[in-house]
Write a protein that holds these residues in place. Structure first.
Motif, mmCIF file in Angstrom:
data_model
loop_
_atom_site.group_PDB
_atom_site.id
_atom_site.type_symbol
_atom_site.label_atom_id
_atom_site.label_comp_id
_atom_site.label_asym_id
_atom_site.label_seq_id
_atom_site.Cartn_x
_atom_site.Cartn_y
_atom_site.Cartn_z
ATOM 1 N N GLU A 1 0.843 -1.187 0.000
ATOM 2 C CA GLU A 1 0.000 0.000 0.000
ATOM 3 C C GLU A 1 0.886 1.247 0.000
ATOM 4 O O GLU A 1 1.806 1.366 0.794
ATOM 5 N N ALA A 2 0.624 2.163 -0.897
ATOM 6 C CA ALA A 2 1.452 3.358 -1.010
ATOM 7 C C ALA A 2 0.602 4.555 -1.408
ATOM 8 O O ALA A 2 -0.536 4.409 -1.853
ATOM 9 N N THR A 3 1.189 5.747 -1.251
ATOM 10 C CA THR A 3 0.518 6.994 -1.594
ATOM 11 C C THR A 3 1.407 7.812 -2.516
ATOM 12 O O THR A 3 2.615 7.917 -2.279
ATOM 13 N N ILE A 4 0.820 8.384 -3.549
ATOM 14 C CA ILE A 4 1.560 9.272 -4.433
ATOM 15 C C ILE A 4 1.733 10.611 -3.715
ATOM 16 O O ILE A 4 0.756 11.213 -3.253
ATOM 17 N N VAL A 5 2.981 11.081 -3.592
ATOM 18 C CA VAL A 5 3.240 12.329 -2.868
ATOM 19 C C VAL A 5 3.498 13.493 -3.810
ATOM 20 O O VAL A 5 3.403 14.664 -3.418
ATOM 21 N N SER A 6 3.812 13.179 -5.071
ATOM 22 C CA SER A 6 4.004 14.209 -6.080
ATOM 23 C C SER A 6 3.630 13.620 -7.432
ATOM 24 O O SER A 6 3.900 12.445 -7.695
ATOM 25 N N SER A 7 2.985 14.415 -8.267
ATOM 26 C CA SER A 7 2.510 13.921 -9.557
ATOM 27 C C SER A 7 3.605 13.165 -10.312
ATOM 28 O O SER A 7 4.732 13.650 -10.450
ATOM 29 N N VAL A 8 3.235 11.955 -10.786
ATOM 30 C CA VAL A 8 4.226 11.093 -11.428
ATOM 31 C C VAL A 8 3.622 10.437 -12.670
ATOM 32 O O VAL A 8 2.431 10.114 -12.699
ATOM 33 N N ASN A 9 4.451 10.251 -13.683
ATOM 34 C CA ASN A 9 4.012 9.622 -14.919
ATOM 35 C C ASN A 9 3.715 8.143 -14.695
ATOM 36 O O ASN A 9 4.527 7.413 -14.112
ATOM 37 N N PHE A 10 2.545 7.729 -15.132
ATOM 38 C CA PHE A 10 2.087 6.338 -15.013
ATOM 39 C C PHE A 10 2.230 5.730 -16.404
ATOM 40 O O PHE A 10 1.466 6.057 -17.316
ATOM 41 N N ARG A 11 3.219 4.850 -16.581
ATOM 42 C CA ARG A 11 3.589 4.407 -17.921
ATOM 43 C C ARG A 11 3.174 2.957 -18.203
ATOM 44 O O ARG A 11 2.945 2.167 -17.291
ATOM 45 N N SER A 12 3.131 2.628 -19.498
ATOM 46 C CA SER A 12 2.711 1.300 -19.945
ATOM 47 C C SER A 12 3.826 0.268 -19.863
ATOM 48 O O SER A 12 3.572 -0.929 -19.976
ATOM 49 N N ALA A 13 5.066 0.703 -19.678
ATOM 50 C CA ALA A 13 6.216 -0.196 -19.573
ATOM 51 C C ALA A 13 7.277 0.493 -18.713
ATOM 52 O O ALA A 13 7.254 1.725 -18.559
ATOM 53 N N PRO A 14 8.210 -0.269 -18.122
ATOM 54 C CA PRO A 14 9.197 0.305 -17.210
ATOM 55 C C PRO A 14 10.377 0.979 -17.913
ATOM 56 O O PRO A 14 11.536 0.574 -17.762
ATOM 57 N N ASN A 15 10.072 2.030 -18.667
ATOM 58 C CA ASN A 15 11.132 2.852 -19.252
ATOM 59 C C ASN A 15 10.544 4.207 -19.636
ATOM 60 O O ASN A 15 9.334 4.337 -19.873
ATOM 61 N N THR A 16 11.388 5.229 -19.703
ATOM 62 C CA THR A 16 10.907 6.596 -19.912
ATOM 63 C C THR A 16 10.405 6.848 -21.329
ATOM 64 O O THR A 16 9.740 7.856 -21.575
ATOM 65 N N SER A 17 10.711 5.941 -22.250
ATOM 66 C CA SER A 17 10.219 6.106 -23.613
ATOM 67 C C SER A 17 8.850 5.448 -23.824
ATOM 68 O O SER A 17 8.223 5.623 -24.869
ATOM 69 N N GLN B 1 -8.594 2.148 -9.287
ATOM 70 C CA GLN B 1 -9.544 1.859 -10.362
ATOM 71 C C GLN B 1 -9.230 0.558 -11.082
ATOM 72 O O GLN B 1 -9.926 0.157 -12.004
ATOM 73 N N GLY B 2 -8.140 -0.120 -10.651
ATOM 74 C CA GLY B 2 -7.776 -1.389 -11.248
ATOM 75 C C GLY B 2 -6.783 -1.296 -12.388
ATOM 76 O O GLY B 2 -6.432 -2.306 -12.998
ATOM 77 N N GLN B 3 -6.309 -0.081 -12.720
ATOM 78 C CA GLN B 3 -5.335 0.079 -13.794
ATOM 79 C C GLN B 3 -3.963 -0.442 -13.363
ATOM 80 O O GLN B 3 -3.543 -0.230 -12.227
ATOM 81 N N LEU B 4 -3.269 -1.090 -14.291
ATOM 82 C CA LEU B 4 -1.933 -1.604 -14.051
ATOM 83 C C LEU B 4 -0.933 -0.835 -14.895
ATOM 84 O O LEU B 4 -1.195 -0.526 -16.064
ATOM 85 N N GLY B 5 0.216 -0.508 -14.318
ATOM 86 C CA GLY B 5 1.245 0.222 -15.046
ATOM 87 C C GLY B 5 2.498 0.373 -14.204
ATOM 88 O O GLY B 5 2.657 -0.291 -13.166
ATOM 89 N N TYR B 6 3.359 1.283 -14.605
ATOM 90 C CA TYR B 6 4.679 1.420 -13.982
ATOM 91 C C TYR B 6 4.946 2.858 -13.577
ATOM 92 O O TYR B 6 4.578 3.802 -14.291
ATOM 93 N N ILE B 7 5.577 3.020 -12.403
ATOM 94 C CA ILE B 7 5.962 4.348 -11.935
ATOM 95 C C ILE B 7 7.380 4.289 -11.385
ATOM 96 O O ILE B 7 7.923 3.219 -11.097
ATOM 97 N N SER B 8 7.952 5.463 -11.206
ATOM 98 C CA SER B 8 9.295 5.581 -10.636
ATOM 99 C C SER B 8 9.305 5.112 -9.183
ATOM 100 O O SER B 8 8.320 5.266 -8.462
#
Length: 255
Positions: free
Chosen positions: A31-47, A77-84
């Motif tokens: 369980e975690a909380t987002i503390v600053s707006s972060v990109n939620f990506r479809s794969a674990p890389n910045t591209s 909401q059930g979305q799956l993805g990757y964050i920093s």
């Protein structure tokens, strides 16, 4: 199991890409909380494409840690993805076991439960297939997934279908019709989907037919799989959802 309404299947486009990655299991609290707006990506890389930005204050569950830089997560909401993984973006809401289990179990039993849940989480995103082949782990239906998690985590081979698993749990005398009385690692059994309204379901479920099974994680969450469009093996919240209204009974499959 029958497919659900399209409105319930919001994670399909995300998990298609996410399921191609096989991240390692995280050792931190999920369980975690987002503390600053972060990109939620479809794969674990910045591209990789951005699914959206997660806003400060949003709650997420960390499913696994891919590497030192990326978490594989699920939103409320059930979305799956990757964050920093950077602490400037995400903070754990609390410490403790990812299973959410409470006291009362012996250390050996608790260890077994943790192994079963960890084994199940390894298959996050694995595609759903009705009547999947029990001899491989390329796809799962609901009972095949539960059976594999117990086989991998505890060396226990459960019956191959949900009704057989339900009968087995009842035979052990561990069942309850109140899901809030369940412990992490218990199995949950459900009737057919009849809609999102509580009034669509009978108050007496004793004469209903089991059509779905999943593993209770504690903290009102279930680990399971139920349709191709939902993205395969995933975690869902129970309270106030059709899962709560459809619930028949549940209990431990451990002797």
């Amino acid at each position: 199991m029958k497919k659900f309404l399209a409105t319930l299947l919001i994670a399909s486009t995300v998990t298609t890409g996410a399921s191609l990655i096989a991240p390692t299991q995280a050792h931190a609290a999920p369980e975690a909380t987002i503390v600053s707006s972060v990109n939620f990506r479809s794969a674990p890389n910045t591209s990789a494409s951005s699914l959206r930005f997660l806003k400060a204050g949003e709650k997420i569950q960390i499913i696994s840690k891919v590497n030192d830089y990326w978490y594989y997560v699920q939103t409320t909401q059930g979305q799956l993805g990757y964050i920093s993984t950077s602490s400037k973006y995400v903070k754990y809401a609390g410490a403790g076991s990812s299973t959410g289990s409470s006291g009362g179990s012996s250390s050996s039993s608790s260890s077994t439960v943790n192994k079963i849940i960890s084994a199940g989480k390894k298959y996050m995103g694995t595609p759903y297939e009705y009547a999947s082949d029990r001899s491989n782990t390329r796809t799962f239906d609901c009972s095949d997934f539960v059976r594999q998690a117990f086989k991998d985590g505890a060396g226990i081979t459960l019956p191959s279908d949900s009704r057989g698993q339900g009968s087995y749990v009842k035979s052990l005398g561990h069942s309850t019709t109140n899901w809030r009385n369940l412990k992490a690692g218990d199995l949950m059994f459900f009737m057919d989907y009849k809609g999102t309204s509580k009034s669509s379901y009978p108050s007496n479920t004793s004469n209903q037919r089991i059509t779905h099974v999943g593993i209770y994680l504690g903290n009102g969450q279930i680990l399971h799989t139920y349709s191709k469009d939902s993205g395969g093996v995933r975690i869902d919240n129970i309270a106030g959802k059709h899962w709560e209204y459809r619930f028949m009974y549940g209990g431990s499959a451990l002797k």
